[in-house]
Design a protein around this motif. Structure first.
Motif, PDB file in Angstrom:
ATOM      1  N   GLU A  10      -0.491 -14.208 -19.603  1.00  0.00           N
ATOM      2  CA  GLU A  10      -0.478 -13.086 -18.114  1.00  0.00           C
ATOM      3  C   GLU A  10       0.963 -12.053 -18.203  1.00  0.00           C
ATOM      4  N   ASP A  11       1.553 -11.905 -19.251  1.00  0.00           N
ATOM      5  CA  ASP A  11       2.419 -10.800 -18.969  1.00  0.00           C
ATOM      6  C   ASP A  11       0.962  -9.207 -19.922  1.00  0.00           C
ATOM      7  N   THR A  12       0.053  -9.586 -20.288  1.00  0.00           N
ATOM      8  CA  THR A  12      -1.040  -8.599 -20.403  1.00  0.00           C
ATOM      9  C   THR A  12      -1.530  -8.540 -19.004  1.00  0.00           C
ATOM     10  N   VAL A  13      -1.914  -9.940 -18.724  1.00  0.00           N
ATOM     11  CA  VAL A  13      -2.414  -9.582 -17.467  1.00  0.00           C
ATOM     12  C   VAL A  13      -1.357  -8.652 -16.206  1.00  0.00           C
ATOM     13  N   GLN A  14      -0.130  -9.086 -16.343  1.00  0.00           N
ATOM     14  CA  GLN A  14       0.325  -8.381 -15.266  1.00  0.00           C
ATOM     15  C   GLN A  14       0.373  -7.024 -15.298  1.00  0.00           C
ATOM     16  N   ALA A  15       1.054  -6.479 -16.553  1.00  0.00           N
ATOM     17  CA  ALA A  15       0.924  -5.180 -16.825  1.00  0.00           C
ATOM     18  C   ALA A  15      -0.336  -4.155 -16.538  1.00  0.00           C
ATOM     19  N   LEU A  16      -1.266  -4.653 -16.630  1.00  0.00           N
ATOM     20  CA  LEU A  16      -2.688  -4.177 -16.884  1.00  0.00           C
ATOM     21  C   LEU A  16      -3.063  -4.226 -15.283  1.00  0.00           C
ATOM     22  N   LEU A  17      -2.771  -4.770 -14.188  1.00  0.00           N
ATOM     23  CA  LEU A  17      -2.811  -4.968 -13.203  1.00  0.00           C
ATOM     24  C   LEU A  17      -1.671  -3.895 -12.354  1.00  0.00           C
ATOM     25  N   ALA A  18      -0.439  -3.844 -12.659  1.00  0.00           N
ATOM     26  CA  ALA A  18       0.646  -2.800 -12.724  1.00  0.00           C
ATOM     27  C   ALA A  18       0.312  -1.200 -12.889  1.00  0.00           C
ATOM     28  N   LYS A  19      -0.868  -1.377 -14.617  1.00  0.00           N
ATOM     29  CA  LYS A  19      -1.052   0.107 -14.524  1.00  0.00           C
ATOM     30  C   LYS A  19      -2.507   0.524 -13.894  1.00  0.00           C
ATOM     31  N   ALA A  20      -3.696  -0.179 -13.651  1.00  0.00           N
ATOM     32  CA  ALA A  20      -4.791   0.209 -13.393  1.00  0.00           C
ATOM     33  C   ALA A  20      -4.775   0.252 -11.663  1.00  0.00           C
ATOM     34  N   LEU A  21      -4.127  -1.055 -11.611  1.00  0.00           N
ATOM     35  CA  LEU A  21      -4.544  -0.760  -9.780  1.00  0.00           C
ATOM     36  C   LEU A  21      -3.157   0.202  -9.148  1.00  0.00           C
ATOM     37  N   GLU A  22      -2.390   0.569 -10.055  1.00  0.00           N
ATOM     38  CA  GLU A  22      -1.714   2.019  -9.009  1.00  0.00           C
ATOM     39  C   GLU A  22      -2.147   3.573  -9.222  1.00  0.00           C
ATOM     40  N   LYS A  23      -2.660   3.461 -10.438  1.00  0.00           N
ATOM     41  CA  LYS A  23      -3.048   4.203 -10.510  1.00  0.00           C
ATOM     42  C   LYS A  23      -4.668   5.157  -9.824  1.00  0.00           C
ATOM     43  N   ARG A  24      -5.468   4.159  -9.598  1.00  0.00           N
ATOM     44  CA  ARG A  24      -6.982   3.944  -8.996  1.00  0.00           C
ATOM     45  C   ARG A  24      -6.640   3.957  -7.151  1.00  0.00           C
ATOM     46  N   PRO A  25      -6.889   5.186  -6.519  1.00  0.00           N
ATOM     47  CA  PRO A  25      -7.302   5.090  -4.956  1.00  0.00           C
ATOM     48  C   PRO A  25      -7.654   4.290  -4.516  1.00  0.00           C
ATOM     49  N   VAL A  26      -7.159   3.291  -3.322  1.00  0.00           N
ATOM     50  CA  VAL A  26      -8.328   2.660  -2.526  1.00  0.00           C
ATOM     51  C   VAL A  26      -9.462   3.248  -1.608  1.00  0.00           C
ATOM     52  N   TYR A  27      -8.506   4.783  -1.510  1.00  0.00           N
ATOM     53  CA  TYR A  27      -9.085   5.340  -0.178  1.00  0.00           C
ATOM     54  C   TYR A  27      -8.747   6.584  -0.564  1.00  0.00           C
ATOM     55  N   ARG A  28      -9.637   7.432   0.251  1.00  0.00           N
ATOM     56  CA  ARG A  28      -8.993   8.848  -0.509  1.00  0.00           C
ATOM     57  C   ARG A  28      -9.294   9.858   1.062  1.00  0.00           C
ATOM     58  N   LEU A  29      -8.435  10.364   1.690  1.00  0.00           N
ATOM     59  CA  LEU A  29      -8.604  11.321   2.991  1.00  0.00           C
ATOM     60  C   LEU A  29      -9.904  12.117   2.558  1.00  0.00           C
ATOM     61  N   ILE A  60       1.020  -0.961  -0.256  1.00  0.00           N
ATOM     62  CA  ILE A  60       0.327   0.353  -0.343  1.00  0.00           C
ATOM     63  C   ILE A  60       0.695   1.063  -0.402  1.00  0.00           C
ATOM     64  N   ARG A  61       0.612   2.298  -1.049  1.00  0.00           N
ATOM     65  CA  ARG A  61       1.749   3.121  -1.040  1.00  0.00           C
ATOM     66  C   ARG A  61       0.391   4.445  -0.753  1.00  0.00           C
ATOM     67  N   TYR A  62       1.137   5.941   0.109  1.00  0.00           N
ATOM     68  CA  TYR A  62       0.336   6.457   0.619  1.00  0.00           C
ATOM     69  C   TYR A  62       0.601   7.937  -0.645  1.00  0.00           C
ATOM     70  N   ALA A  63      -0.249   8.468  -1.072  1.00  0.00           N
ATOM     71  CA  ALA A  63       0.011   9.659  -1.840  1.00  0.00           C
ATOM     72  C   ALA A  63      -0.017  10.740  -0.856  1.00  0.00           C
ATOM     73  N   LYS A  64       1.289  12.380  -0.232  1.00  0.00           N
ATOM     74  CA  LYS A  64       0.771  12.945   0.748  1.00  0.00           C
ATOM     75  C   LYS A  64      -0.060  13.432   0.231  1.00  0.00           C
ATOM     76  N   LYS A  65       0.432  14.539  -0.369  1.00  0.00           N
ATOM     77  CA  LYS A  65      -0.550  15.646  -1.764  1.00  0.00           C
ATOM     78  C   LYS A  65      -1.535  15.302  -1.946  1.00  0.00           C
ATOM     79  N   GLU A  66      -2.205  13.779  -2.777  1.00  0.00           N
ATOM     80  CA  GLU A  66      -3.739  13.649  -2.932  1.00  0.00           C
ATOM     81  C   GLU A  66      -4.410  12.843  -1.535  1.00  0.00           C
ATOM     82  N   GLY A  67      -3.598  13.176  -0.912  1.00  0.00           N
ATOM     83  CA  GLY A  67      -4.432  12.683   0.440  1.00  0.00           C
ATOM     84  C   GLY A  67      -4.803  10.889   0.005  1.00  0.00           C
ATOM     85  N   ALA A  68      -4.575  10.378  -0.590  1.00  0.00           N
ATOM     86  CA  ALA A  68      -5.186   8.709  -1.113  1.00  0.00           C
ATOM     87  C   ALA A  68      -3.589   8.025  -0.550  1.00  0.00           C
ATOM     88  N   PHE A  69      -4.198   6.480  -0.756  1.00  0.00           N
ATOM     89  CA  PHE A  69      -3.473   5.477  -0.897  1.00  0.00           C
ATOM     90  C   PHE A  69      -4.232   4.677  -2.060  1.00  0.00           C
TER      91      PHE A  69
END
Length: 173
Positions: free
Chosen positions: A123-142, A90-99
């Protein structure tokens, strides 16, 4: 005299009064992840759809595990289904207040009814898709409307997973 009173007040304030912990149950995070899906990618040769994520917070090293259903279609009438298991921080983006999910890694992959010569490509497509999509969509925003969350937005101390909860600790000092 006022200065002395202020010093005593600050000195007497416990460190706990200057901390804030936000907790998320596995069920709460599961609901948020469901709202992020499906994730789809289509190309000329076919498409991949990721859907129905199932969260598991029973892992160690402050990483979570997701099991995600996969649906694949390809030229020639190929249609397959399977599952991917992903391990992520889990990564926290301080500027956005988002996880965000951080560095999601595919740790298990199975797909049925797809020729084995296409497995690596899917498998390569799934890994790329996961990395690209999940790292850009916040799970939670303060919530800036919540005064505690607004005040601690830039004071993250620790993110930890314990007893099927995700805990986020903030501290003013």
């Amino acid at each position: 005299m006022r200065l002395l009173l202020l010093i005593l007040l600050v000195w007497g304030t416990s460190a706990e009064a200057l901390t804030y912990t936000k907790s998320f149950s596995e069920k709460e995070l599961q609901t948020r992840l469901l709202k992020m899906m499906p994730i789809e990618k289509s190309k000329f040769m076919g498409s991949v759809k990721l859907h129905n994520p199932v969260l598991d917070l029973r892992t160690s090293n402050n990483r979570l595990t997701l099991t995600i259903d996969i649906a694949v279609t390809a030229i020639g009438g190929i249609k397959g289904n399977g599952q991917a298991t992903v391990n992520s921080g889990i990564r926290y983006a301080k500027k956005e207040g988002a996880f965000y999910l951080d560095e999601p890694k595919l740790v298990a992959f199975e797909i049925n009814e797809v020729p084995s010569k296409l497995h690596a490509r899917v498998e390569d497509t799934v890994q790329a898709l996961l990395a690209k999509a999940l790292e850009k969509r916040p799970v939670y925003r303060l919530d800036d409307k919540d005064i505690k969350q607004k005040l601690v937005k830039s004071t993250l101390k620790e993110i930890r997973i314990e007893d099927q909860y995700l805990f986020v600790d903030f501290s003013l000092f």
